[in-house]
Design a protein around this motif. Structure first.
Motif, mmCIF file in Angstrom:
data_model
loop_
_atom_site.group_PDB
_atom_site.id
_atom_site.type_symbol
_atom_site.label_atom_id
_atom_site.label_comp_id
_atom_site.label_asym_id
_atom_site.label_seq_id
_atom_site.Cartn_x
_atom_site.Cartn_y
_atom_site.Cartn_z
ATOM 1 N N ASN A 44 0.835 -1.206 0.000
ATOM 2 C CA ASN A 44 0.000 0.000 0.000
ATOM 3 C C ASN A 44 0.865 1.249 0.000
ATOM 4 O O ASN A 44 1.968 1.269 0.555
ATOM 5 C CB ASN A 44 -1.011 0.008 1.154
ATOM 6 N N GLU A 46 0.247 5.252 0.738
ATOM 7 C CA GLU A 46 -0.712 6.252 1.218
ATOM 8 C C GLU A 46 -0.353 7.646 0.717
ATOM 9 O O GLU A 46 0.713 7.876 0.138
ATOM 10 C CB GLU A 46 -0.761 6.202 2.751
ATOM 11 N N CYS A 55 -4.122 0.718 -2.542
ATOM 12 C CA CYS A 55 -4.021 -0.540 -1.791
ATOM 13 C C CYS A 55 -2.957 -1.459 -2.401
ATOM 14 O O CYS A 55 -2.645 -1.370 -3.602
ATOM 15 C CB CYS A 55 -5.342 -1.290 -1.816
ATOM 16 N N ALA A 56 -2.472 -2.369 -1.572
ATOM 17 C CA ALA A 56 -1.434 -3.316 -1.988
ATOM 18 C C ALA A 56 -1.879 -4.175 -3.180
ATOM 19 O O ALA A 56 -1.105 -4.406 -4.119
ATOM 20 C CB ALA A 56 -1.085 -4.215 -0.806
ATOM 21 N N GLU A 57 -3.124 -4.639 -3.136
ATOM 22 C CA GLU A 57 -3.608 -5.552 -4.182
ATOM 23 C C GLU A 57 -3.639 -4.862 -5.538
ATOM 24 O O GLU A 57 -3.232 -5.412 -6.557
ATOM 25 C CB GLU A 57 -5.028 -6.054 -3.855
ATOM 26 N N PRO A 88 -9.309 -8.424 1.267
ATOM 27 C CA PRO A 88 -9.236 -7.263 0.364
ATOM 28 C C PRO A 88 -10.455 -6.354 0.525
ATOM 29 O O PRO A 88 -11.566 -6.834 0.772
ATOM 30 C CB PRO A 88 -9.217 -7.898 -1.037
ATOM 31 N N CYS A 89 -10.242 -5.058 0.347
ATOM 32 C CA CYS A 89 -11.363 -4.104 0.411
ATOM 33 C C CYS A 89 -12.255 -4.288 -0.823
ATOM 34 O O CYS A 89 -11.895 -4.994 -1.777
ATOM 35 C CB CYS A 89 -10.841 -2.672 0.503
#
Ligand code: THU
Length: 134
Positions: A44, A46, A55-57, A88-89
């Motif tokens: 991630n 920011e 996000c990381a994904e 995951p979001c």
């Protein structure tokens, strides 16, 4: 398969160390495996304007696309040292959906509080995603 998933999780752990997360102090790492058998990692990133955080994904998937990956996602491991079972979001679930050939076969790999791998399908975590022409 278990050893492959273990390796994906190790890569997710490793890349979570690169997270830029001064605002949340919540590092995340992701490692995505494609049908080509190539893997790509992301953490991630920011921003002081919080809504611009990546996000990381999505970072991992963007990296794959940028490097010319054309096949579909087989699995993605997600890890945060701050939280076991780091799902995951919603935005990342939609992104993963974009690059799945079969949502039942694409696996989401997490780690539980006992450091045991948990394997879910994309279908389980994102059953009614938005699609065109469905
Ligand atoms: N985060 C991810 O990297 N992936 C997710 O699926 C959920 C949240 C990051 C974004 C932010 O930097 C931090 O975790 C806290 O929300």
């Amino acid at each position: 398969m278990d050893i492959i998933y273990q390796n994906l999780m190790s890569e997710a752990k490793e890349v979570s160390k690169n997270a830029y997360c001064p605002y949340s102090n919540f590092p995340v790492g992701a490692c995505v495996l494609y049908e080509s058998n190539k893997t790509y990692r992301g953490c991630n990133v920011e921003n002081v304007s919080f809504g611009l955080t990546l996000c990381a994904e999505r970072n991992a998937i963007s990296t794959a696309i940028s490097l010319g990956e054309k096949t579909k996602i087989k699995a993605i491991a997600i890890y945060s040292p701050k939280q076991s079972y780091c799902l995951p979001c919603g935005a990342c679930r939609q992104w993963i959906s974009e690059f799945c050939s079969n949502e039942e076969e694409t696996k989401i790999i997490l780690e539980d509080k006992n450091k045991k791998l948990v394997v879910l399908s994309q279908k389980e975590v994102f059953p009614f995603g938005f699609k065109f022409n469905d």
